[in-house]
Design a protein around this motif. Structure first.
Motif, mmCIF file in Angstrom:
data_model
loop_
_atom_site.group_PDB
_atom_site.id
_atom_site.type_symbol
_atom_site.label_atom_id
_atom_site.label_comp_id
_atom_site.label_asym_id
_atom_site.label_seq_id
_atom_site.Cartn_x
_atom_site.Cartn_y
_atom_site.Cartn_z
ATOM 1 N N PHE A 1 -17.178 -9.306 2.270
ATOM 2 C CA PHE A 1 -16.816 -10.768 1.735
ATOM 3 C C PHE A 1 -17.253 -10.638 0.428
ATOM 4 N N LYS A 2 -17.325 -12.195 -0.302
ATOM 5 C CA LYS A 2 -17.541 -12.333 -1.640
ATOM 6 C C LYS A 2 -18.568 -12.430 -2.059
ATOM 7 N N ARG A 3 -19.930 -12.227 -1.069
ATOM 8 C CA ARG A 3 -21.291 -12.389 -1.917
ATOM 9 C C ARG A 3 -21.602 -10.362 -1.895
ATOM 10 N N PHE A 4 -20.863 -10.092 -1.416
ATOM 11 C CA PHE A 4 -21.167 -8.355 -1.596
ATOM 12 C C PHE A 4 -20.249 -7.626 -3.262
ATOM 13 N N THR A 5 -21.076 -6.656 -3.179
ATOM 14 C CA THR A 5 -20.521 -5.426 -4.050
ATOM 15 C C THR A 5 -20.349 -4.041 -3.260
ATOM 16 N N LEU A 6 -19.268 -3.387 -4.417
ATOM 17 C CA LEU A 6 -18.518 -2.081 -3.861
ATOM 18 C C LEU A 6 -19.629 -1.128 -3.687
ATOM 19 N N SER A 7 -20.526 -1.285 -3.545
ATOM 20 C CA SER A 7 -22.299 -0.854 -4.007
ATOM 21 C C SER A 7 -22.491 0.449 -2.407
ATOM 22 N N GLU A 8 -23.038 1.564 -2.336
ATOM 23 C CA GLU A 8 -23.230 1.929 -0.990
ATOM 24 C C GLU A 8 -23.963 1.242 -0.263
ATOM 25 N N ASP B 1 -10.356 -9.716 -5.247
ATOM 26 C CA ASP B 1 -8.984 -9.396 -4.697
ATOM 27 C C ASP B 1 -8.010 -9.312 -3.643
ATOM 28 N N MET B 2 -9.212 -9.088 -2.669
ATOM 29 C CA MET B 2 -8.523 -8.570 -1.274
ATOM 30 C C MET B 2 -9.176 -9.681 -0.580
ATOM 31 N N LEU B 3 -9.676 -11.215 -0.880
ATOM 32 C CA LEU B 3 -10.318 -12.109 -0.007
ATOM 33 C C LEU B 3 -9.386 -13.794 -0.676
ATOM 34 N N GLY B 4 -9.513 -14.111 0.944
ATOM 35 C CA GLY B 4 -8.911 -15.301 0.490
ATOM 36 C C GLY B 4 -9.810 -17.469 -0.032
ATOM 37 N N ASP B 5 -10.383 -16.613 0.586
ATOM 38 C CA ASP B 5 -11.310 -17.057 -0.202
ATOM 39 C C ASP B 5 -12.808 -16.705 0.131
ATOM 40 N N ALA B 6 -13.978 -16.861 0.534
ATOM 41 C CA ALA B 6 -14.992 -16.197 0.401
ATOM 42 C C ALA B 6 -15.628 -14.702 1.272
ATOM 43 N N ARG C 1 -3.386 -11.262 2.743
ATOM 44 C CA ARG C 1 -2.300 -10.776 3.914
ATOM 45 C C ARG C 1 -2.546 -9.171 3.662
ATOM 46 N N PHE C 2 -2.695 -8.895 3.072
ATOM 47 C CA PHE C 2 -2.538 -7.639 2.001
ATOM 48 C C PHE C 2 -3.601 -6.730 2.852
ATOM 49 N N ALA C 3 -4.729 -7.392 2.457
ATOM 50 C CA ALA C 3 -6.209 -6.887 2.654
ATOM 51 C C ALA C 3 -5.292 -7.024 4.473
ATOM 52 N N ALA C 4 -5.536 -7.655 4.918
ATOM 53 C CA ALA C 4 -5.316 -7.676 5.974
ATOM 54 C C ALA C 4 -4.360 -6.592 6.981
ATOM 55 N N ASP C 5 -3.619 -6.419 6.100
ATOM 56 C CA ASP C 5 -2.408 -5.207 5.955
ATOM 57 C C ASP C 5 -2.930 -4.191 5.871
ATOM 58 N N CYS C 6 -3.994 -3.858 5.235
ATOM 59 C CA CYS C 6 -4.505 -2.685 4.753
ATOM 60 C C CYS C 6 -5.442 -2.403 6.251
ATOM 61 N N THR C 7 -6.179 -2.947 6.645
ATOM 62 C CA THR C 7 -7.221 -3.218 7.523
ATOM 63 C C THR C 7 -6.117 -2.924 9.127
ATOM 64 N N LEU D 1 -11.807 0.728 2.943
ATOM 65 C CA LEU D 1 -11.025 -0.392 2.140
ATOM 66 C C LEU D 1 -12.300 -0.466 0.083
ATOM 67 N N THR D 2 -13.098 0.128 0.643
ATOM 68 C CA THR D 2 -13.851 0.697 -0.647
ATOM 69 C C THR D 2 -13.550 1.228 -1.547
ATOM 70 N N GLN D 3 -12.781 2.555 -1.152
ATOM 71 C CA GLN D 3 -12.328 3.577 -2.230
ATOM 72 C C GLN D 3 -11.071 3.451 -2.661
ATOM 73 N N TYR D 4 -10.309 2.612 -1.330
ATOM 74 C CA TYR D 4 -8.787 1.427 -2.368
ATOM 75 C C TYR D 4 -9.069 0.882 -3.377
ATOM 76 N N MET D 5 -9.905 0.055 -2.817
ATOM 77 C CA MET D 5 -10.681 -1.126 -4.069
ATOM 78 C C MET D 5 -10.707 -0.209 -5.551
ATOM 79 N N LEU D 6 -11.581 0.855 -5.135
ATOM 80 C CA LEU D 6 -12.552 1.739 -6.052
ATOM 81 C C LEU D 6 -10.830 2.219 -6.672
ATOM 82 N N ALA D 7 -10.445 2.824 -6.059
ATOM 83 C CA ALA D 7 -9.318 3.989 -6.742
ATOM 84 C C ALA D 7 -8.015 2.992 -7.709
ATOM 85 N N ASN D 8 -8.085 1.986 -7.333
ATOM 86 C CA ASN D 8 -7.248 1.337 -7.966
ATOM 87 C C ASN D 8 -7.836 -0.434 -8.449
#
Length: 169
Positions: free
Chosen positions: A91-98, A142-147, A152-158, A129-136
Protein backbone atom coordinates in the motif's frame (compact mmCIF):
# COMPACT_ATOMS: atom_id res chain seq x y z
CA UNK A 1 -10.85 -4.29 -5.08
CA UNK A 2 -8.66 -7.02 -6.56
CA UNK A 3 -11.71 -9.29 -6.59
CA UNK A 4 -13.74 -6.46 -8.12
CA UNK A 5 -11.18 -6.16 -10.94
CA UNK A 6 -11.72 -9.87 -11.58
CA UNK A 7 -15.34 -9.19 -12.55
CA UNK A 8 -16.64 -12.54 -13.73
CA UNK A 9 -13.21 -14.08 -13.23
CA UNK A 10 -12.14 -13.71 -16.83
CA UNK A 11 -8.58 -12.43 -16.08
CA UNK A 12 -7.80 -15.43 -13.87
CA UNK A 13 -9.64 -17.89 -16.12
CA UNK A 14 -7.76 -16.53 -19.15
CA UNK A 15 -4.41 -16.94 -17.32
CA UNK A 16 -5.29 -20.53 -16.40
CA UNK A 17 -6.42 -21.30 -19.96
CA UNK A 18 -3.12 -19.92 -21.33
CA UNK A 19 -1.29 -22.54 -19.26
CA UNK A 20 -3.87 -25.31 -19.62
CA UNK A 21 -5.87 -24.86 -22.83
CA UNK A 22 -7.59 -28.24 -22.40
CA UNK A 23 -8.68 -27.63 -18.79
CA UNK A 24 -12.30 -28.54 -18.06
CA UNK A 25 -14.94 -25.87 -17.64
CA UNK A 26 -14.06 -23.31 -14.96
CA UNK A 27 -16.83 -21.94 -12.76
CA UNK A 28 -15.74 -18.78 -10.96
CA UNK A 29 -17.68 -17.44 -8.00
CA UNK A 30 -16.63 -14.68 -5.65
CA UNK A 31 -17.58 -12.99 -2.44
CA UNK A 32 -16.02 -9.58 -2.08
CA UNK A 33 -16.07 -7.14 0.76
CA UNK A 34 -14.09 -4.06 1.61
CA UNK A 35 -11.01 -5.12 3.55
CA UNK A 36 -12.68 -8.32 4.71
CA UNK A 37 -10.34 -10.11 7.13
CA UNK A 38 -10.11 -13.89 7.46
CA UNK A 39 -12.48 -14.08 10.44
CA UNK A 40 -15.30 -12.58 8.33
CA UNK A 41 -14.29 -14.61 5.27
CA UNK A 42 -14.64 -17.76 7.37
CA UNK A 43 -18.33 -16.94 7.86
CA UNK A 44 -18.81 -16.55 4.11
CA UNK A 45 -17.04 -19.83 3.52
CA UNK A 46 -19.21 -21.65 6.07
CA UNK A 47 -22.44 -20.12 4.80
CA UNK A 48 -21.94 -19.95 1.04
CA UNK A 49 -18.75 -21.47 -0.33
CA UNK A 50 -18.62 -24.94 1.19
CA UNK A 51 -22.18 -25.75 0.08
CA UNK A 52 -20.90 -25.60 -3.52
CA UNK A 53 -18.18 -28.24 -2.90
CA UNK A 54 -15.52 -26.17 -4.68
CA UNK A 55 -12.32 -27.62 -6.10
CA UNK A 56 -10.42 -24.46 -5.17
CA UNK A 57 -10.79 -21.64 -2.66
CA UNK A 58 -8.69 -18.53 -3.19
CA UNK A 59 -8.56 -15.90 -0.44
CA UNK A 60 -6.99 -12.52 -1.24
CA UNK A 61 -7.25 -10.79 2.10
CA UNK A 62 -5.48 -10.52 5.44
CA UNK A 63 -6.09 -10.42 9.16
CA UNK A 64 -4.87 -12.26 12.20
CA UNK A 65 -3.00 -15.45 11.21
CA UNK A 66 -4.91 -17.24 14.02
CA UNK A 67 -8.11 -16.41 12.14
CA UNK A 68 -6.60 -17.79 8.92
CA UNK A 69 -5.84 -20.94 10.88
CA UNK A 70 -9.50 -21.19 11.96
CA UNK A 71 -10.68 -20.56 8.41
CA UNK A 72 -8.39 -23.22 6.96
CA UNK A 73 -9.41 -25.66 9.71
CA UNK A 74 -13.05 -25.14 8.69
CA UNK A 75 -12.20 -25.69 5.03
CA UNK A 76 -10.16 -28.83 5.72
CA UNK A 77 -12.88 -30.35 7.91
CA UNK A 78 -15.59 -29.90 5.30
CA UNK A 79 -13.99 -30.11 1.87
CA UNK A 80 -11.03 -31.42 -0.10
CA UNK A 81 -10.68 -28.14 -2.00
CA UNK A 82 -7.25 -26.82 -2.80
CA UNK A 83 -6.60 -23.47 -1.14
CA UNK A 84 -4.52 -20.59 -2.46
CA UNK A 85 -3.50 -17.74 -0.15
CA UNK A 86 -1.64 -14.88 -1.88
CA UNK A 87 0.19 -12.29 0.15
CA UNK A 88 -1.23 -8.81 -0.39
CA UNK A 89 0.31 -6.11 -2.53
CA UNK A 90 2.00 -3.10 -0.93
CA UNK A 91 0.00 0.00 0.00
CA UNK A 92 1.01 3.64 -0.36
CA UNK A 93 2.32 3.94 3.21
CA UNK A 94 4.96 1.25 2.63
CA UNK A 95 8.37 1.15 1.01
CA UNK A 96 10.07 -1.56 -0.99
CA UNK A 97 12.22 -2.42 2.03
CA UNK A 98 12.53 -6.02 3.20
CA UNK A 99 10.84 -5.05 6.49
CA UNK A 100 7.77 -3.63 4.73
CA UNK A 101 7.60 -6.50 2.26
CA UNK A 102 7.77 -9.09 5.05
CA UNK A 103 5.75 -7.41 7.81
CA UNK A 104 3.98 -4.39 6.31
CA UNK A 105 0.39 -5.45 6.94
CA UNK A 106 1.07 -8.44 9.16
CA UNK A 107 3.73 -11.02 9.81
CA UNK A 108 3.72 -13.03 6.59
CA UNK A 109 6.01 -15.66 8.13
CA UNK A 110 3.18 -16.51 10.55
CA UNK A 111 0.90 -16.88 7.50
CA UNK A 112 3.44 -19.20 5.87
CA UNK A 113 3.43 -21.40 8.97
CA UNK A 114 -0.39 -21.60 8.97
CA UNK A 115 -0.46 -22.38 5.24
CA UNK A 116 2.10 -25.18 5.64
CA UNK A 117 0.10 -26.64 8.53
CA UNK A 118 -3.02 -26.83 6.37
CA UNK A 119 -1.27 -27.59 3.06
CA UNK A 120 -2.55 -24.36 1.55
CA UNK A 121 -0.59 -22.91 -1.36
CA UNK A 122 0.99 -19.59 -0.41
CA UNK A 123 1.61 -17.22 -3.30
CA UNK A 124 4.47 -14.83 -2.51
CA UNK A 125 2.66 -12.12 -4.45
CA UNK A 126 3.95 -9.26 -2.30
CA UNK A 127 7.55 -10.36 -2.81
CA UNK A 128 7.08 -11.02 -6.55
CA UNK A 129 5.46 -7.62 -7.13
CA UNK A 130 8.31 -5.95 -5.24
CA UNK A 131 10.92 -7.77 -7.34
CA UNK A 132 9.08 -6.65 -10.49
CA UNK A 133 8.98 -3.04 -9.30
CA UNK A 134 12.67 -3.02 -8.42
CA UNK A 135 13.66 -4.65 -11.72
CA UNK A 136 11.63 -2.11 -13.69
CA UNK A 137 12.46 0.99 -11.61
CA UNK A 138 8.85 1.40 -10.47
CA UNK A 139 7.57 2.95 -7.28
CA UNK A 140 4.62 1.74 -5.24
CA UNK A 141 2.60 4.68 -6.59
CA UNK A 142 3.06 3.28 -10.11
CA UNK A 143 1.11 0.17 -9.06
CA UNK A 144 -1.67 1.87 -7.09
CA UNK A 145 -4.81 3.65 -8.22
CA UNK A 146 -5.24 5.17 -4.75
CA UNK A 147 -3.65 4.67 -1.33
CA UNK A 148 -4.52 0.97 -1.08
CA UNK A 149 -5.96 -0.39 -4.34
CA UNK A 150 -3.93 -1.80 -7.20
CA UNK A 151 -4.19 -0.41 -10.71
CA UNK A 152 -5.64 -2.76 -13.30
CA UNK A 153 -2.09 -3.48 -14.48
CA UNK A 154 -0.94 -4.40 -10.95
CA UNK A 155 -4.07 -6.55 -10.47
CA UNK A 156 -3.15 -8.37 -13.69
CA UNK A 157 0.37 -8.92 -12.30
CA UNK A 158 -1.25 -10.46 -9.20
CA UNK A 159 -3.35 -12.71 -11.46
CA UNK A 160 -0.19 -13.93 -13.20
CA UNK A 161 1.51 -14.55 -9.85
CA UNK A 162 -1.47 -16.62 -8.72
CA UNK A 163 -1.90 -18.45 -12.04
CA UNK A 164 1.68 -19.77 -11.83
CA UNK A 165 0.53 -21.83 -8.84
CA UNK A 166 -1.93 -23.89 -10.87
CA UNK A 167 -0.57 -27.30 -11.83
CA UNK A 168 -1.91 -30.20 -13.86
CA UNK A 169 -2.69 -33.29 -11.82
Amino acid sequence: RWATFQGNGSPLIRAIRERFPDAPSIVYKKHAGSGTPWDFARGWIQQFVLADSPDLILTYTNGDPAELDKMLTTIRRRTTADVIVPTLHLFKRFTLSEEDVERGVLDWEAVRVVCRRHQAELVENRRELTQYMLANDLAIDDMLGDAVHETRFAADCTVQNIARHFHAT
